[in-house]
Design an enzyme around this catalytic site. Structure first.
Site, short mmCIF file in Angstrom:
data_model
loop_
_atom_site.label_atom_id
_atom_site.label_comp_id
_atom_site.label_asym_id
_atom_site.label_seq_id
_atom_site.Cartn_x
_atom_site.Cartn_y
_atom_site.Cartn_z
CE1 TYR A 95 49.68 -43.17 -68.01
CE2 TYR A 95 51.49 -42.79 -66.47
CZ TYR A 95 50.93 -43.49 -67.53
OH TYR A 95 51.63 -44.50 -68.13
CD GLU A 181 76.94 -49.07 -64.19
OE1 GLU A 181 76.37 -49.07 -65.29
OE2 GLU A 181 78.13 -49.36 -64.06
CG ASP A 234 79.10 -52.60 -65.32
OD1 ASP A 234 79.31 -53.30 -64.32
OD2 ASP A 234 78.02 -52.63 -65.97
#
EC number: 5.6.2.2
Length: 353
Positions: A95, A181, A234
């Site tokens: 930025y 996760e 997962d």
């Protein structure tokens, strides 16, 4: 800091010498994304080989002249920050001149290239990465600026500190570390008061692919307490990939493997074999996409899978079924099955790989 300044001065001196000899200046950086430059060591994970192949960022080549200029620009910003003992995030750097840099990913890649080229960890360059990870559970520590953080008192979530190297006075009675996760599962375990009901533990989530600070914190906690580190992911190729990043590291950051990997990481769940064992209804599972198939095939070829026959078996089971599942699939058994039955049983009876 004098070491960092000297390293940057050496690079600039090389540029000036080339100009004095009327040659086009060139920066040489390691090929960080090439698997041929990576070796696997069980005790460290993926690390860069000493004589790895390099690429040149040339100032006289249209394809790389811009990259050359941006690298020098960021080197000058780092030099000023180290001199004045100030810090900036990668986001701050982007930025400071968005038109010049064009995108955040350009800044990220150049900073990693600089870190690798100078052989200096990114934190020593005074560049902090923006933290997205959370930590909770049985842990207290003091941040670099003296702020005392106590995660033990409540079910409050704390953001992983942006300067992990600076934290001190770490204390904990945790029996294990649980890396989760996803944020949703992490929040659910907090709501169920999991970390105080089962046994004291520290819970961490990188909310998907972990940022550098989350990985540094997991490593620091493991170094400090030497307690088991479990992962709850997962049952899909993406979850396995994330777990491998914590355990073995990533190709692009292999030059910093010693600070980032935790070879002790164990796969607690969700295992593909759990789906069969718990008779999860096939309708609750998600069919593989082509992307899933490719990702899993690539993971199975990686050097570390050969040392993990039990992991390999699970991945082959997933590949054969072409089905994946999110941790939330356990709510099809009962809403609090994960925290009340699944995790306590796994931890008690050693259901990890």
């Amino acid at each position: 800091s004098s070491e960092v300044l000297k390293a940057i001065e050496n690079v600039i001196q090389g540029v000036l010498q080339s100009l004095a000899q009327k040659k086009a200046p060139v920066l040489t950086v390691a090929n960080r994304t090439d698997w041929r430059n990576i070796e696997f060591k069980d005790s460290v994970g993926l690390q860069m080989i000493p004589g790895c192949s390099t690429k040149q960022i040339r100032s006289d080549c249209p394809q790389s002249a811009r990259r050359f200029a941006l690298t020098l620009k960021i080197l000058s910003m780092i030099y000023k920050m180290v001199q004045s003992n100030t810090y900036a995030t990668k986001r701050d750097i982007y930025y400071s001149d968005t038109l010049l840099f064009g995108s955040q990913s350009v800044v990220d890649q150049i900073i990693n290239d600089i870190s690798c080229m100078l052989k200096i960890p990114r934190r020593s360059l005074h560049v902090l990465s923006t933290t997205k990870g959370f930590v909770a559970g049985n842990l207290s520590y003091t941040e670099e600026d003296g702020t005392k953080v106590n995660c033990t008192c409540s079910a409050t979530v704390f953001t992983v500190p942006s300067n992990v190297q600076g934290i001190k006075n770490l204390t904990s009675h945790a029996r294990f570390i649980l890396i989760v996760e996803k944020d949703a599962t992490f929040q659910r375990l907090l709501d169920d008061d999991f970390f105080s009901k089962v046994s004291p533990c520290i819970m961490i989530t990188g909310r998907g692919i972990p940022d550098l600070n989350t990985r540094l914190l997991v490593r620091k906690l493991w170094d400090s307490f030497q307690i088991p580190v479990f992962t709850l992911m997962d049952a899909d190729p993406h979850g396995v990939e994330i777990m491998c990043v914590y355990k073995y590291g990533s190709v692009s950051m292999s030059f910093e493997a010693h600070h980032l990997t935790v070879p002790a990481v164990k796969w607690l769940g969700l295992l593909p074999s759990d789906l069969e064992r718990l008779n999860i209804c096939k309708d609750a599972l998600i069919p593989f996409t082509k992307q899933d198939e490719n990702k899993l095939a690539s993971i199975l070829k990686r050097p570390y899978i050969a040392c993990q026959p039990l992991w390999k078996k699970e991945l082959e089971m997933m590949a054969a079924s072409k089905l994946k599942a999110e941790i939330q699939v356990l709510t099809s058994i009962s809403s609090d099955y994960l925290s009340r039955v699944y995790l306590p049983n796994k931890l008690q009876f050693g259901g990890w790989l």
